[in-house]
Design a protein around this motif. Structure first.
Motif, PDB file in Angstrom:
ATOM      1  N   ASP A 191       0.838  -1.193   0.000  1.00 42.45           N
ATOM      2  CA  ASP A 191       0.000   0.000   0.000  1.00 42.45           C
ATOM      3  C   ASP A 191       0.879   1.251   0.000  1.00 42.45           C
ATOM      4  OD1 ASP A 191      -2.428   1.440   0.171  1.00 42.45           O
ATOM      5  OD2 ASP A 191      -2.132   1.685   2.336  1.00 42.45           O
ATOM      6  N   ASP A 204       0.390   4.158   1.227  1.00 42.71           N
ATOM      7  CA  ASP A 204       0.413   4.829   2.532  1.00 42.71           C
ATOM      8  C   ASP A 204       1.405   4.153   3.481  1.00 42.71           C
ATOM      9  OD1 ASP A 204      -1.510   6.631   1.674  1.00 42.71           O
ATOM     10  OD2 ASP A 204      -3.168   5.341   2.329  1.00 42.71           O
ATOM     11  N   ASP A 205       1.484   2.822   3.406  1.00 47.36           N
ATOM     12  CA  ASP A 205       2.458   2.106   4.236  1.00 47.36           C
ATOM     13  C   ASP A 205       3.883   2.465   3.832  1.00 47.36           C
ATOM     14  OD1 ASP A 205       0.354   0.882   5.507  1.00 47.36           O
ATOM     15  OD2 ASP A 205       0.500  -0.986   4.350  1.00 47.36           O
TER      16      ASP A 205
END
Length: 155
Positions: free
Chosen positions: A29, A31-32
């Protein structure tokens, strides 16, 4: 294209493969990835070291081959958005570290003419980079000297 301080030509390096999207096996992801980038920057890693760590270790065990393909942003852009950007650009910092190391060596060994020349070349590169970054990344009145470099690197 010739090198900066010699008459030799540079050797060609490898190119990254042309890709428009991240590989299927790397489904991390974005965002990760951004969180991990900020976390690594807080630990004191430079942007190039962050890219290598993400390539080798990844996020939660899954490697990230290219941060820009995965997130759409460069590592430095992610750091700027999260106010984790370094006060001195990484390339300038590494050249200043080398210049300080060389200066201390030349002061201890005044007969080392080869490293005197290396110091001149390195400080020339530092001044050229300072001119490039002055106003945007550095203050408009910033000027390189051994003392200012030593102060900046001690922080």
């Amino acid at each position: 294209m010739a090198r900066m301080h010699t008459r030799r030509r540079g050797s060609s390096g490898s190119d990254k493969p042309a890709a428009d999207e991240p590989p299927e096996w790397s489904d991390v992801d974005p965002d990760d990835i951004e969180e991990r980038v900020v976390e690594l920057a807080a630990q004191g890693h430079d942007p190039s070291q962050i890219g290598i760590k993400l390539r080798d270790e990844g996020v939660t065990g899954t490697p990230v081959p290219d941060v820009k393909l995965a997130t759409g942003k460069k590592i430095t852009e992610i750091l700027e958005e999260n106010d984790a950007k370094a006060d001195i650009p990484e390339d300038l910092r590494s050249l200043m570290e080398r210049a300080v190391r060389l200066r201390e060596h030349v002061q201890a060994n005044p007969q080392d003419y080869q490293n005197k020349r290396a110091l001149q070349n390195t400080e020339s590169k530092v001044r050229r980079l300072v001119d490039y970054y002055r106003g945007d990344e550095l203050e408009p009145d910033f000027a390189y000297s051994f003392e200012t470099a030593k102060e900046l690197l001690e922080d």
